[in-house]
Write a protein that holds these residues in place. Structure first.
Motif, mmCIF file in Angstrom:
data_model
loop_
_atom_site.group_PDB
_atom_site.id
_atom_site.type_symbol
_atom_site.label_atom_id
_atom_site.label_comp_id
_atom_site.label_asym_id
_atom_site.label_seq_id
_atom_site.Cartn_x
_atom_site.Cartn_y
_atom_site.Cartn_z
ATOM 1 N N ASN A 18 0.268 7.617 2.812
ATOM 2 C CA ASN A 18 0.061 8.078 1.729
ATOM 3 C C ASN A 18 0.998 8.983 1.356
ATOM 4 O O ASN A 18 0.454 10.646 0.534
ATOM 5 C CB ASN A 18 -1.213 8.730 2.370
ATOM 6 C CG ASN A 18 -2.476 8.178 1.195
ATOM 7 O OD1 ASN A 18 -2.806 7.130 0.404
ATOM 8 N ND2 ASN A 18 -3.305 8.456 2.302
ATOM 9 N N ASP A 66 0.463 -1.440 0.347
ATOM 10 C CA ASP A 66 0.072 0.109 0.008
ATOM 11 C C ASP A 66 0.830 1.478 0.735
ATOM 12 O O ASP A 66 0.243 2.077 -0.077
ATOM 13 C CB ASP A 66 -0.992 -0.045 0.946
ATOM 14 C CG ASP A 66 -2.403 -0.865 1.215
ATOM 15 O OD1 ASP A 66 -2.584 -1.859 -0.080
ATOM 16 O OD2 ASP A 66 -2.321 -1.057 2.488
ATOM 17 N N HIS A 101 3.183 0.631 -7.237
ATOM 18 C CA HIS A 101 2.911 2.399 -7.320
ATOM 19 C C HIS A 101 1.216 2.495 -6.920
ATOM 20 O O HIS A 101 1.019 1.583 -8.009
ATOM 21 C CB HIS A 101 3.607 3.158 -8.461
ATOM 22 C CG HIS A 101 3.007 2.226 -9.565
ATOM 23 N ND1 HIS A 101 2.161 2.217 -10.670
ATOM 24 C CD2 HIS A 101 4.381 1.153 -9.882
ATOM 25 C CE1 HIS A 101 2.201 1.219 -10.948
ATOM 26 N NE2 HIS A 101 3.427 0.794 -11.336
ATOM 27 N N LYS A 102 0.951 3.440 -6.501
ATOM 28 C CA LYS A 102 -0.172 3.928 -6.453
ATOM 29 C C LYS A 102 -1.608 4.532 -7.623
ATOM 30 O O LYS A 102 -1.784 4.760 -7.965
ATOM 31 C CB LYS A 102 -0.448 4.592 -5.221
ATOM 32 C CG LYS A 102 -0.907 4.322 -4.014
ATOM 33 C CD LYS A 102 -1.530 4.838 -3.078
ATOM 34 C CE LYS A 102 -1.200 4.222 -1.663
ATOM 35 N NZ LYS A 102 -0.970 4.878 -0.688
ATOM 36 N N SER A 103 -0.573 5.943 -8.150
ATOM 37 C CA SER A 103 -0.512 6.455 -9.447
ATOM 38 C C SER A 103 0.334 7.068 -10.812
ATOM 39 O O SER A 103 1.150 5.988 -9.544
ATOM 40 C CB SER A 103 -1.145 7.939 -8.772
ATOM 41 O OG SER A 103 0.336 8.121 -7.873
#
Ligand code: 5RP
Length: 231
Positions: free
Chosen positions: A208, A93, A226-228
């Motif tokens: 975050n 995450d 990765h998240k974005s």
């Protein structure tokens, strides 16, 4: 084993510096993994890359100066384009525990000012749940006894980091408590609880904040988390 990890750190660092572009403001992390990225940036500077860098510690600042990397004071920039830093633990995450190297507060301010935070890591840093690595918490020196008791009140245990016979002091002159909360199933909740305790300057939970983790592996492959979408 140790040599493998060094190779993994170097692999991740070499990959991360590819994201740096001319004329950017670049945050430089602290620690043995960030070291490799800073050395790579030094090589790029000697081949003509033009950037200004914001260091996260005195150690990093000295290393950057020795490699002719131009530095700029963090208060002179409104934002940082990209920061490359290491971590002590990360999850898929992209939650992190940082601060093993003692620069967590400055690293967090640099991370907060960064448009992109790229974390580089060897494969030993990947965990399913944060918390095996003790959570570094930076405390104002007159507050450590109070903060230790507050940590107990939220079901943790802590001890002052020593260096080696007197308390370790951060670049900002604060102490560090290394705290054990067991496995941290809800890092955001713990982060909020810690943020409410007077005397805590900052803690090593980075929630975050990371956009991407680049992990080197001993078969010379690289894994991206990765998240974005980035850059
Ligand atoms: C320093 C840090 C470092 O990024 C973290 O401790 C990882 O260090 P290393 O790359 O040496 O394993 O947070 O405060």
């Amino acid at each position: 084993m140790k040599e493998h990890l060094e190779m993994e750190k170097q692999l991740a660092a070499k990959e991360a510096v590819k994201f740096i572009k001319d004329n950017q403001i670049v945050g430089l992390g602290t620690g043995s993994t960030a070291y490799y990225a800073i050395v790579e940036i030094g090589i790029l500077i000697s081949s003509g890359l033009k950037i200004k860098a914001v260091p996260t510690s005195t150690k990093t600042s000295n290393l950057a100066k020795s490699l002719n990397i131009p530095l700029i004071d963090i208060n002179e920039v409104t934002s940082i384009d990209i920061t490359i830093d290491g971590t002590d633990e990360f999850t898929s995450d992209l939650d992190l525990i940082k601060g093993g190297g003692g620069a967590l507060y400055q690293e967090k301010i640099v991370a907060l000012k960064s448009k992109k935070l790229i974390i580089i890591a060897d494969s030993s840093k990947k965990v399913d749940i944060l918390g095996k690595f003790k959570l570094p918490i930076e405390v104002e020196i007159n507050s450590f006894d109070y903060v230790l008791n507050q940590i107990i009140a939220i079901n943790g245990e802590g001890e002052i980091r020593m260096a080696p016979s007197s308390p370790y002091k951060t670049d900002q002159g604060n102490y560090i408590i290394d705290a054990d909360f067991g496995l941290i199933n809800n890092p955001a909740q713990l982060s909020n609880k810690l943020s409410q305790i007077e005397g805590i300057i900052g803690h090593g939970l980075f929630i975050n904040l990371a956009d991407r983790v680049i992990m080197g592996y001993n078969d010379s492959t690289i894994t991206y988390f990765h998240k974005s979408s980035l850059l």
